[in-house]
Scaffold this motif. Structure first.
Motif, PDB file in Angstrom:
ATOM      1  N   HIS A  43      55.893  87.414  61.119  1.00  0.00           N
ATOM      2  CA  HIS A  43      55.053  86.726  59.750  1.00  0.00           C
ATOM      3  C   HIS A  43      55.115  87.626  58.815  1.00  0.00           C
ATOM      4  CE1 HIS A  43      53.635  84.612  63.435  1.00  0.00           C
ATOM      5  NE2 HIS A  43      53.510  83.479  62.512  1.00  0.00           N
ATOM      6  N   ILE A  45      54.131  87.834  54.425  1.00  0.00           N
ATOM      7  CA  ILE A  45      53.552  87.051  53.267  1.00  0.00           C
ATOM      8  C   ILE A  45      54.053  87.678  51.947  1.00  0.00           C
ATOM      9  CG2 ILE A  45      51.744  88.644  53.240  1.00  0.00           C
ATOM     10  CD1 ILE A  45      51.045  85.339  52.629  1.00  0.00           C
ATOM     11  N   GLU A  51      52.840  90.836  45.300  1.00  0.00           N
ATOM     12  CA  GLU A  51      53.206  90.745  46.811  1.00  0.00           C
ATOM     13  C   GLU A  51      54.630  91.085  46.702  1.00  0.00           C
ATOM     14  OE1 GLU A  51      51.077  91.175  48.957  1.00  0.00           O
ATOM     15  OE2 GLU A  51      49.392  90.582  48.087  1.00  0.00           O
ATOM     16  N   TRP A  93      48.294  79.268  60.211  1.00  0.00           N
ATOM     17  CA  TRP A  93      48.420  80.153  58.986  1.00  0.00           C
ATOM     18  C   TRP A  93      46.894  81.036  59.008  1.00  0.00           C
ATOM     19  CZ3 TRP A  93      45.047  81.246  54.798  1.00  0.00           C
ATOM     20  CH2 TRP A  93      45.699  81.600  53.703  1.00  0.00           C
ATOM     21  N   VAL A  97      47.257  85.214  58.751  1.00  0.00           N
ATOM     22  CA  VAL A  97      46.558  85.939  57.798  1.00  0.00           C
ATOM     23  C   VAL A  97      45.460  86.871  58.445  1.00  0.00           C
ATOM     24  CG1 VAL A  97      44.949  85.325  55.828  1.00  0.00           C
ATOM     25  CG2 VAL A  97      47.168  84.092  56.157  1.00  0.00           C
ATOM     26  N   THR A 114      42.616  86.780  50.906  1.00  0.00           N
ATOM     27  CA  THR A 114      43.303  85.564  51.648  1.00  0.00           C
ATOM     28  C   THR A 114      43.270  84.313  50.500  1.00  0.00           C
ATOM     29  OG1 THR A 114      41.121  85.147  52.755  1.00  0.00           O
ATOM     30  CG2 THR A 114      42.474  86.292  54.112  1.00  0.00           C
ATOM     31  N   TRP A 117      46.210  84.638  48.573  1.00  0.00           N
ATOM     32  CA  TRP A 117      47.600  84.335  49.075  1.00  0.00           C
ATOM     33  C   TRP A 117      47.546  82.728  49.448  1.00  0.00           C
ATOM     34  CZ3 TRP A 117      47.132  88.186  53.828  1.00  0.00           C
ATOM     35  CH2 TRP A 117      47.499  89.533  53.359  1.00  0.00           C
ATOM     36  N   CYS A 121      50.960  82.802  47.193  1.00  0.00           N
ATOM     37  CA  CYS A 121      52.095  83.370  48.115  1.00  0.00           C
ATOM     38  C   CYS A 121      52.351  82.063  49.040  1.00  0.00           C
ATOM     39  CB  CYS A 121      51.377  84.343  48.734  1.00  0.00           C
ATOM     40  SG  CYS A 121      50.874  85.687  47.490  1.00  0.00           S
ATOM     41  N   LEU A 123      53.565  82.007  53.146  1.00  0.00           N
ATOM     42  CA  LEU A 123      53.608  82.847  54.539  1.00  0.00           C
ATOM     43  C   LEU A 123      54.643  82.240  55.325  1.00  0.00           C
ATOM     44  CD1 LEU A 123      52.299  84.458  56.624  1.00  0.00           C
ATOM     45  CD2 LEU A 123      50.686  82.768  57.143  1.00  0.00           C
TER      46      LEU A 123
END
Length: 172
Positions: A43, A45, A51, A93, A97, A114, A117, A121, A123
């Motif tokens: 995974h 991110i 990021e 998710w 996370v 979080t 994100w 972002c 994932l």
């Protein structure tokens, strides 16, 4: 039933779990990306402000993942992955996370990371497909990708003397 697929899967899982970085190639050049291994997949991110970027990785696409040795840094295994983007708020998710949050270093907003994100972002879940590929014979060395990051400036000439002087004072 042959044990080879089981051994291949075990090699991919164990190597990927232990490696801090993966080299991932989508449609563009390969990039070093940090990850977590969870429920049989890597995974990632990123693709948001501050990021890691992963251009060339699209939902529903495929990627080539090369895993390096944590000890020596050399290639251990290369595997093909199905790329799937996880939607924020889903159970999958949230679980990913929770793992990624513990691995994220130097986050500027650790308390609200979080939520950021979820807003900004992507994932991605990289699920291994088929048997691992054979490692190439060549080095695969490439010119580093352009980046806005800079290196530190040289250490000031007086710094070593200042540090030595402080060490002598503490020893008295």
């Amino acid at each position: 039933m042959s044990q080879t697929p089981l051994l291949d899967r075990a090699l991919v899982e164990e190597a990927t779990k232990k490696s801090g970085l993966l080299w991932v190639r989508g449609t563009g050049p390969a990039r070093a990306l940090w990850h977590v291994w969870l429920d049989g997949a890597a995974h990632l991110i990123g693709d948001g402000p501050g990021e890691q970027p992963f251009p060339g990785l699209a939902d529903g696409g495929t990627a080539e993942v090369t895993v390096r040795s944590k000890d020596k840094g050399g290639r251990l295994v290369t595997w093909s992955a199905a790329v799937r983007e996880l939607a924020p708020g889903t159970e999958e998710w949230e679980a990913a996370v929770a793992e990624l949050k513990g691995k994220r270093l130097n986050a500027p907003d650790a308390e609200r990371m979080t939520e950021r994100w979820a807003r900004e972002c992507r994932l991605l879940r990289l699920t291994p497909q088929g048997a691992p590929g054979t490692l190439p014979d060549g080095s695969l060395a490439a010119v580093p990708l352009a980046t806005p990051a800079t290196t530190r400036q040289p250490v000031p000439a007086a710094l070593p003397r200042l540090l030595l002087k402080r060490g002598r004072r503490a020893g008295k």
